[in-house]
Design a protein around this motif. Structure first.
Motif, PDB file in Angstrom:
ATOM      1  N   SER A   2      44.743  36.700  34.613  1.00 23.96           N
ATOM      2  CA  SER A   2      43.375  36.518  35.108  1.00 23.96           C
ATOM      3  C   SER A   2      43.071  37.565  36.184  1.00 23.96           C
ATOM      4  N   PRO A   3      41.854  38.106  36.169  1.00 25.43           N
ATOM      5  CA  PRO A   3      41.496  39.093  37.200  1.00 25.43           C
ATOM      6  C   PRO A   3      41.469  38.462  38.587  1.00 25.43           C
ATOM      7  N   ILE A   4      41.858  39.238  39.592  1.00 23.85           N
ATOM      8  CA  ILE A   4      41.809  38.763  40.977  1.00 23.85           C
ATOM      9  C   ILE A   4      40.410  38.989  41.497  1.00 23.85           C
TER      10      ILE A   4
END
Length: 327
Positions: A2-4
């Motif tokens: 998942s993107p930060i």
């Protein structure tokens, strides 16, 4: 994976950083005192160079301060304090002034070289965040760059302190610049390779057209011959001269269009009848940027260049200035 995503408070934190750093710089204003003036006197009367030194982030700031000093009339360079203790001390002479940066004022690498600096007679200016530190007390002059807090939320990473030191270095450089009477042409001489150097060092005589490249006719020249001369010159105009080569007018594409609009018999007219008299001119020793300013202000694309007696010396158009990269 998942993107930060940025923290929800990231924008508020960024604004807080800017406020803290701005406050740190403003706090320096009221702390400038006689010590700052003494530092100026030491540097202005220095017969050698200004050496700037610092470790870590202070070193990065020091490099920028040295660069700013050098480009504003104060010969300066950066020496890494760790390298200094391994031979680079030979770069520093008794005629030099050392500016040592350390927020704590206890940087071991700087304190190691201080005895050698003082023993050979060089002057020491310290810039620290602690006026009671070892570096501050050993210095001939101390510049107080203390900050109330770092902008880092952990109050650990050098942020406000480095900004304050950088601003104090700029204040020193600008005060020295003013004291030396350092002007735009001096600045340009240390920046000859950039656009600033071109703008400040290029004169009209360097870019103007000369000799046969200048379109020119006498006032009694026929319209058709004047048009041919204008076309030959390729700059959208021809100068109009008196017999002694004084510029008395200019004839441009716009003048030609206006002449056609009058419905006169153009075959009977000389160029003196339809030229624009008393045109704007510029001297060859003026800066090329002044020619740009004049053209833009008066919405013209060409300028005759004349000497002090009004005699034709050259011609200039906007394309010449583009080609010389003055614009």
């Amino acid at each position: 994976m998942s993107p930060i995503l940025p923290s929800p408070k990231a924008l508020d934190l960024a604004r807080q950083v800017l406020r803290i750093e701005a406050d740190a710089v403003l706090a320096l204003v009221d702390r400038l005192d006689g010590g700052f003036m003494k530092a100026l006197r030491l540097i202005l009367n220095c017969h050698g160079r200004v050496i700037v030194s610092g470790m870590g982030k202070s070193g990065h700031v020091g490099r920028k301060i040295a660069s700013t000093l050098a480009s504003t009339g104060t010969p300066a360079f950066f020496v890494h304090p760790a390298e200094a203790s391994h031979g680079d001390l030979g770069m520093i002479t008794r005629d030099d002034v050392l500016i040592a940066l350390s927020n704590s004022g206890e940087s071991v690498e700087l304190l190691t070289i201080v005895p050698s600096i003082k023993r050979q007679g060089a002057k020491l200016i310290s810039m620290t965040g602690n006026a009671q530190s070892s570096l501050a007390t050993e210095a001939d002059v101390h510049l107080d760059a203390a900050v109330a807090q770092e902008a880092c939320p952990l109050n650990l990473a050098p942020t406000a302190s480095t900004t304050a030191a950088l601003a104090l270095g700029d204040a020193l450089a600008v005060a020295l610049l003013d004291s030396r009477g350092f002007g735009p042409e001096d600045f340009a001489r240390s920046h000859p390779g950039g656009s600033l150097g071109r703008r400040l060092l290029t004169h009209v005589r360097d870019v103007m057209r000369v000799g046969s490249a200048i379109p020119a006719v006498l006032a009694d020249t026929s319209l058709s011959d004047a048009i041919r001369e204008m076309s030959r010159g390729g700059i959208g105009m021809t100068t109009v001269l008196a017999p002694d080569r004084r510029v008395i007018g200019i004839f441009t594409d716009g003048d030609l269009r206006r002449a056609f609009a009058t419905q006169q018999d153009l075959r009977t007219l000389s160029i003196g009848d339809i030229m624009s008299p008393e045109p704007r001119t510029i001297a060859p020793d003026r800066l090329a940027v002044e020619a740009v300013e004049m053209m833009e202000q008066h919405k013209i694309n060409q300028l005759p260049v004349v000497d002090g007696m009004g005699i034709l010396a050259g011609a200039l158009n906007m394309h010449d200035l583009f080609k010389a990269k003055v614009i």
